[in-house]
Scaffold this motif. Structure first.
Motif, PDB file in Angstrom:
ATOM      1  N   PRO A  15       0.657  -1.183  -0.242  1.00  0.00           N
ATOM      2  CA  PRO A  15      -0.253   0.202  -0.090  1.00  0.00           C
ATOM      3  C   PRO A  15       0.736   1.317   0.048  1.00  0.00           C
ATOM      4  CG  PRO A  15      -0.160  -1.237   2.248  1.00  0.00           C
ATOM      5  CD  PRO A  15       0.667  -1.398   1.008  1.00  0.00           C
ATOM      6  N   SER A  16       2.150   1.014  -0.409  1.00  0.00           N
ATOM      7  CA  SER A  16       2.985   2.548  -0.569  1.00  0.00           C
ATOM      8  C   SER A  16       2.817   3.158  -1.394  1.00  0.00           C
ATOM      9  CB  SER A  16       4.624   1.991  -0.213  1.00  0.00           C
ATOM     10  OG  SER A  16       4.963   1.632   1.456  1.00  0.00           O
ATOM     11  N   PHE A  17       2.704   4.555  -0.839  1.00  0.00           N
ATOM     12  CA  PHE A  17       2.804   5.462  -2.814  1.00  0.00           C
ATOM     13  C   PHE A  17       1.670   5.480  -3.385  1.00  0.00           C
ATOM     14  CE2 PHE A  17       7.841   4.681  -1.216  1.00  0.00           C
ATOM     15  CZ  PHE A  17       7.710   5.119  -0.938  1.00  0.00           C
ATOM     16  N   PRO A  18       0.569   5.621  -3.226  1.00  0.00           N
ATOM     17  CA  PRO A  18      -0.896   5.213  -4.276  1.00  0.00           C
ATOM     18  C   PRO A  18      -0.595   5.788  -4.979  1.00  0.00           C
ATOM     19  CG  PRO A  18      -1.629   5.603  -1.845  1.00  0.00           C
ATOM     20  CD  PRO A  18      -0.106   5.715  -1.714  1.00  0.00           C
ATOM     21  N   GLY A  19      -1.372   6.669  -5.974  1.00  0.00           N
ATOM     22  CA  GLY A  19      -1.776   7.752  -7.079  1.00  0.00           C
ATOM     23  C   GLY A  19      -0.949   7.645  -8.275  1.00  0.00           C
ATOM     24  N   MET A  20      -0.619   8.574  -8.850  1.00  0.00           N
ATOM     25  CA  MET A  20      -0.586   8.790 -10.253  1.00  0.00           C
ATOM     26  C   MET A  20       1.575   9.010  -9.756  1.00  0.00           C
ATOM     27  SD  MET A  20      -2.174   9.026 -12.425  1.00  0.00           S
ATOM     28  CE  MET A  20      -1.891   9.964 -13.501  1.00  0.00           C
ATOM     29  N   GLY A  80       3.916   7.535  -7.803  1.00  0.00           N
ATOM     30  CA  GLY A  80       4.648   6.364  -7.281  1.00  0.00           C
ATOM     31  C   GLY A  80       6.359   6.222  -7.794  1.00  0.00           C
ATOM     32  N   PRO A  81       6.433   6.444  -8.445  1.00  0.00           N
ATOM     33  CA  PRO A  81       8.312   6.795  -8.301  1.00  0.00           C
ATOM     34  C   PRO A  81       8.420   7.823  -7.990  1.00  0.00           C
ATOM     35  CG  PRO A  81       6.870   5.727 -10.160  1.00  0.00           C
ATOM     36  CD  PRO A  81       6.109   6.429  -9.339  1.00  0.00           C
ATOM     37  N   GLN A  82       8.522   8.672  -8.065  1.00  0.00           N
ATOM     38  CA  GLN A  82       8.879  10.189  -7.871  1.00  0.00           C
ATOM     39  C   GLN A  82       8.375  10.316  -5.893  1.00  0.00           C
ATOM     40  OE1 GLN A  82       7.100  13.465  -9.383  1.00  0.00           O
ATOM     41  NE2 GLN A  82       8.149  15.248  -7.424  1.00  0.00           N
ATOM     42  N   ASP A  83       7.472   9.809  -5.521  1.00  0.00           N
ATOM     43  CA  ASP A  83       7.289   9.310  -3.976  1.00  0.00           C
ATOM     44  C   ASP A  83       8.785   8.531  -3.928  1.00  0.00           C
ATOM     45  OD1 ASP A  83       5.345  11.207  -4.270  1.00  0.00           O
ATOM     46  OD2 ASP A  83       3.359   9.986  -4.274  1.00  0.00           O
ATOM     47  N   ALA A  84       8.758   7.760  -4.067  1.00  0.00           N
ATOM     48  CA  ALA A  84       9.342   6.250  -3.185  1.00  0.00           C
ATOM     49  C   ALA A  84      10.916   7.179  -3.310  1.00  0.00           C
ATOM     50  CB  ALA A  84       8.789   4.867  -4.275  1.00  0.00           C
ATOM     51  N   LEU A  85      11.056   7.750  -4.365  1.00  0.00           N
ATOM     52  CA  LEU A  85      12.559   8.594  -4.508  1.00  0.00           C
ATOM     53  C   LEU A  85      12.081   9.129  -3.766  1.00  0.00           C
ATOM     54  CD1 LEU A  85      14.872   7.871  -6.441  1.00  0.00           C
ATOM     55  CD2 LEU A  85      14.292   9.955  -7.753  1.00  0.00           C
ATOM     56  N   GLU A  86      11.138  10.577  -3.512  1.00  0.00           N
ATOM     57  CA  GLU A  86      11.722  11.570  -2.782  1.00  0.00           C
ATOM     58  C   GLU A  86      11.519  11.001  -0.658  1.00  0.00           C
ATOM     59  OE1 GLU A  86       8.194  14.015  -3.550  1.00  0.00           O
ATOM     60  OE2 GLU A  86       9.488  15.174  -5.284  1.00  0.00           O
ATOM     61  N   TYR A  87      11.157   9.840  -0.474  1.00  0.00           N
ATOM     62  CA  TYR A  87      11.059   9.200   0.518  1.00  0.00           C
ATOM     63  C   TYR A  87      11.836   8.756   1.415  1.00  0.00           C
ATOM     64  CZ  TYR A  87       8.418   7.330   4.560  1.00  0.00           C
ATOM     65  OH  TYR A  87       8.517   7.423   5.627  1.00  0.00           O
ATOM     66  N   GLY A  88      13.397   8.412   0.042  1.00  0.00           N
ATOM     67  CA  GLY A  88      13.754   7.491   0.006  1.00  0.00           C
ATOM     68  C   GLY A  88      14.387   5.969   0.072  1.00  0.00           C
ATOM     69  N   VAL A  89      12.887   5.366  -0.453  1.00  0.00           N
ATOM     70  CA  VAL A  89      12.844   3.713  -0.161  1.00  0.00           C
ATOM     71  C   VAL A  89      14.833   3.801  -0.617  1.00  0.00           C
ATOM     72  CG1 VAL A  89      10.817   4.044   0.919  1.00  0.00           C
ATOM     73  CG2 VAL A  89      11.993   3.774  -1.932  1.00  0.00           C
ATOM     74  N   LYS A  90      14.647   2.090  -0.342  1.00  0.00           N
ATOM     75  CA  LYS A  90      16.108   1.509  -0.903  1.00  0.00           C
ATOM     76  C   LYS A  90      14.822   0.779  -1.946  1.00  0.00           C
ATOM     77  CE  LYS A  90      18.867   3.794   1.171  1.00  0.00           C
ATOM     78  NZ  LYS A  90      20.065   4.646   0.283  1.00  0.00           N
ATOM     79  N   VAL A  91      13.840   0.004  -1.499  1.00  0.00           N
ATOM     80  CA  VAL A  91      13.505  -0.561  -2.373  1.00  0.00           C
ATOM     81  C   VAL A  91      12.060  -0.197  -3.104  1.00  0.00           C
ATOM     82  CG1 VAL A  91      12.410  -2.965  -2.609  1.00  0.00           C
ATOM     83  CG2 VAL A  91      14.565  -3.167  -1.818  1.00  0.00           C
ATOM     84  N   THR A  92      11.595  -0.434  -4.218  1.00  0.00           N
ATOM     85  CA  THR A  92      10.446  -0.429  -4.445  1.00  0.00           C
ATOM     86  C   THR A  92       9.809  -1.123  -5.481  1.00  0.00           C
ATOM     87  OG1 THR A  92       9.161   1.948  -5.539  1.00  0.00           O
ATOM     88  CG2 THR A  92      11.076   1.366  -6.395  1.00  0.00           C
ATOM     89  N   GLY A  93       8.661  -1.095  -6.623  1.00  0.00           N
ATOM     90  CA  GLY A  93       9.075  -2.147  -7.497  1.00  0.00           C
ATOM     91  C   GLY A  93       7.367  -2.025  -8.550  1.00  0.00           C
ATOM     92  N   ALA A  94       6.311  -2.899  -8.386  1.00  0.00           N
ATOM     93  CA  ALA A  94       4.917  -2.948  -9.010  1.00  0.00           C
ATOM     94  C   ALA A  94       3.815  -3.639  -8.341  1.00  0.00           C
ATOM     95  CB  ALA A  94       5.004  -3.425 -10.331  1.00  0.00           C
ATOM     96  N   THR A  95       3.325  -3.623  -8.552  1.00  0.00           N
ATOM     97  CA  THR A  95       1.892  -4.324  -7.678  1.00  0.00           C
ATOM     98  C   THR A  95       0.977  -4.634  -9.072  1.00  0.00           C
ATOM     99  OG1 THR A  95       2.916  -3.320  -5.519  1.00  0.00           O
ATOM    100  CG2 THR A  95      -0.229  -4.517  -5.868  1.00  0.00           C
ATOM    101  N   LEU A  96       0.793  -5.643  -9.011  1.00  0.00           N
ATOM    102  CA  LEU A  96      -0.992  -6.283  -9.781  1.00  0.00           C
ATOM    103  C   LEU A  96      -2.123  -6.621  -8.577  1.00  0.00           C
ATOM    104  CD1 LEU A  96      -1.840  -6.876 -12.473  1.00  0.00           C
ATOM    105  CD2 LEU A  96      -1.741  -9.360 -11.796  1.00  0.00           C
ATOM    106  N   PHE A  97      -3.067  -5.580  -9.186  1.00  0.00           N
ATOM    107  CA  PHE A  97      -4.015  -5.933  -7.805  1.00  0.00           C
ATOM    108  C   PHE A  97      -5.834  -5.357  -8.876  1.00  0.00           C
ATOM    109  CE2 PHE A  97      -3.567  -1.270  -8.662  1.00  0.00           C
ATOM    110  CZ  PHE A  97      -4.841  -0.714  -8.499  1.00  0.00           C
ATOM    111  N   VAL A  98      -6.726  -6.144  -8.029  1.00  0.00           N
ATOM    112  CA  VAL A  98      -8.258  -6.703  -8.430  1.00  0.00           C
ATOM    113  C   VAL A  98      -8.062  -4.750  -8.129  1.00  0.00           C
ATOM    114  CG1 VAL A  98     -10.086  -7.301  -8.229  1.00  0.00           C
ATOM    115  CG2 VAL A  98      -7.879  -8.855  -8.001  1.00  0.00           C
ATOM    116  N   VAL A  99      -9.181  -4.678  -8.847  1.00  0.00           N
ATOM    117  CA  VAL A  99      -9.662  -3.185  -8.550  1.00  0.00           C
ATOM    118  C   VAL A  99     -10.205  -3.176  -8.344  1.00  0.00           C
ATOM    119  CG1 VAL A  99     -10.945  -1.647 -10.394  1.00  0.00           C
ATOM    120  CG2 VAL A  99      -8.552  -2.414 -11.133  1.00  0.00           C
ATOM    121  N   ASP A 100     -10.375  -1.647  -7.250  1.00  0.00           N
ATOM    122  CA  ASP A 100     -12.310  -2.077  -6.203  1.00  0.00           C
ATOM    123  C   ASP A 100     -12.634  -0.297  -6.205  1.00  0.00           C
ATOM    124  OD1 ASP A 100      -9.972  -0.468  -4.831  1.00  0.00           O
ATOM    125  OD2 ASP A 100     -10.792  -2.056  -2.799  1.00  0.00           O
TER     126      ASP A 100
END
Length: 212
Positions: free
Chosen positions: A121-126, A128-148
């Motif tokens: 659930p980290s960094f939702p919305g448009m 995601g990569p920018q928010d991860a970079l700005e937060y300084g995480v060492k690992v990010t990635g991609a998620t496949l999910f069922v739409v709700d």
């Protein structure tokens, strides 16, 4: 979905842009062992490369523009009807930049998947990569999910990790995420197409092969 499908699963893919993820799915579906057939590609705007990709492969296309409807709810209902005309088993949002609404989810909730370029659930919305970079995480990635009904909040089907390099900017990080995201999408859409599954709360459960 309680029994194996005797025929390839019917998939409708919705796009808004160039359709690189769509192309990966088209290529994968060319192998009969993949277990899925793309029966239509829809978009929220005309004259995009995603639609042209589908047409080059002889796949039916349709367009439902928000501007062609009196309000967002009417568009959502029209989109649901346009998808339903192709009787899909699964709907894949592949770079589709509009949120589906209640009418669409009433028909295809639990059978529509999307990707997000972050580890939910980290960094939702448009951003995601920018928010991860700005937060300084060492690992990010991609998620496949069922739409709700939420934004990137549905039950998680799969995730893939992407290390953040010291010299990454948003563009380089996002490009590496997209490469991993595309491979994950192809792999797991194929599995969803081939194997019966249920949604139990926030868990996706595949039926054991010996029961199939």
């Amino acid at each position: 979905m309680s029994a194996p499908r005797p025929e390839p699963a019917r998939i409708v893919v919705l796009v808004s842009g160039s359709g690189t993820n769509l192309q990966a799915l088209i290529d994968a579906a060319g192998d009969p062992a993949y277990g899925a057939r793309i029966v239509a590609v829809g978009a929220d705007r005309p004259d995009i490369e995603g639609l042209r990709r589908a047409e080059r492969h002889g796949i039916e296309t349709f367009v439902e523009r928000v501007a062609d409807h009196p309000d967002r709810a009417a568009w959502d209902a029209a989109l649901a009807a346009a998808v339903a005309a192709h009787e899909p088993d699964l709907v894949v949002l592949a770079g589709f930049m509009k949120l589906t609404g209640p009418a669409f989810l009433a028909r295809y909730g639990g059978r529509t998947v999307n990707t997000h370029p972050a580890l939910s659930p980290s960094f939702p919305g448009m951003r995601g990569p920018q928010d991860a970079l700005e937060y300084g995480v060492k690992v990010t990635g991609a998620t496949l999910f069922v739409v709700d009904a939420g934004v990137d909040t549905g039950p998680i089907v799969a995730q893939v990790a992407v290390p953040v390099e010291d010299d990454d900017d948003v563009e380089t990080l996002h490009e590496r995420i997209k490469t991993s995201e595309r491979a994950m999408l192809v792999e797991w859409v194929g599995r969803l197409a081939r194997e019966p599954f249920t949604i139990d709360g926030r868990r996706i459960r595949f039926q054991p092969k010996e029961l199939s």
